[in-house]
Design a protein around this motif. Structure first.
Motif, PDB file in Angstrom:
ATOM      1  N   ARG A 175       0.830  -1.208   0.000  1.00  0.00           N
ATOM      2  CA  ARG A 175       0.000   0.000   0.000  1.00  0.00           C
ATOM      3  C   ARG A 175       0.859   1.251   0.000  1.00  0.00           C
ATOM      4  O   ARG A 175       1.932   1.297   0.597  1.00  0.00           O
ATOM      5  N   GLU A 176       0.358   2.270  -0.658  1.00  0.00           N
ATOM      6  CA  GLU A 176       1.028   3.558  -0.669  1.00  0.00           C
ATOM      7  C   GLU A 176       1.080   4.115   0.752  1.00  0.00           C
ATOM      8  O   GLU A 176       0.140   3.973   1.535  1.00  0.00           O
ATOM      9  N   ASP A 179       6.319   3.286   2.680  1.00  0.00           N
ATOM     10  CA  ASP A 179       7.728   3.275   2.317  1.00  0.00           C
ATOM     11  C   ASP A 179       8.532   3.639   3.564  1.00  0.00           C
ATOM     12  O   ASP A 179       8.377   4.736   4.125  1.00  0.00           O
TER      13      ASP A 179
END
Length: 226
Positions: A175-176, A179
């Protein structure tokens, strides 16, 4: 005069709770739980939506059957599951059971959400549960301890996979917003929090195993069972 050849239409499996649940599990990986609708399942089965309500009064009843089918597959023939071995040490029993559960949940998008809070239909699971509890009692647990040990490890695994699938909804998908390097940059003023990202959002296999060992160490210490 020759007659025209008769074309037999393809045979459609009879509609049943099993076929509906199997279709729903297949669509789950495409849509996720929130977008899994009775209409979409009916369309896949080439029936009208009201036909499904003969088998399930509402979506939760369908989800219950989906969870039950997931359990059947997890414990079926050829599956690695500890219930069938009465001589398995209790730690190995709980390790294998929860590793097997995690694999089963990760096989489906939102698998942990389907399982969480669902009620198994029928009594298919009872034989496995009985054998599992017998194994723990034979290892020195009394029944309440065996139940608490089992349910605590189960709740850990379910919660762990729920969080894991929040980051990786499906294998190879992330999922965005998760990171780790980008997160660390945003948290630069909070160095411990920034560094914790790798412990929270990477290497789930290692972290699952360590957490499960923590649970088992706690069970051993609480109940005095080696």
């Amino acid at each position: 005069m020759t007659s025209k050849p008769q074309h037999t239409p393809p045979r459609v499996p009879p509609l049943s709770r099993a076929t509906v649940a199997e279709t729903a599990l297949r669509l789950l990986n495409e849509t996720g739980l929130d977008k899994l609708t009775v209409r979409a399942i009916a369309q896949e089965l080439d029936v009208k939506a009201p036909a499904l309500y003969w088998h399930f009064k509402n979506k939760q009843e369908l989800v219950d059957e989906m969870a039950t089918e997931m359990y059947r597959r997890m414990t079926g023939e050829g599956a690695e599951h500890p219930a069938g071995d009465p001589d398995l040490p209790w730690r190995e029993r709980l390790l294998l059971a929860n590793r097997s559960l995690r694999r089963a949940l990760l096989a489906y998008r939102d698998g942990a959400r389907v399982f969480s809070g669902s009620r198994f239909t029928g009594t298919d699971h009872a034989a496995q549960t009985e054998a599992h509890l017998q194994g723990l009692v034979a290892a020195g647990f009394d029944l309440p301890q065996a139940v608490r040990a089992t349910s605590t490890a189960f709740a850990y695994t379910l919660g762990f996979v729920t969080e894991e699938q929040g980051v990786h909804p499906a294998p190879g998908e992330r999922r965005e917003g998760y990171d780790v390097a980008e997160r660390a940059a945003r948290m630069a003023d909070y160095p411990l929090t920034a560094a914790a990202g790798t412990q929270l959002f990477e290497d789930y296999d290692t972290h699952f195993e360590e957490g499960l060992q923590l649970i088992l160490d706690g069970i051993a210490a609480r109940y005095g069972i080696a």
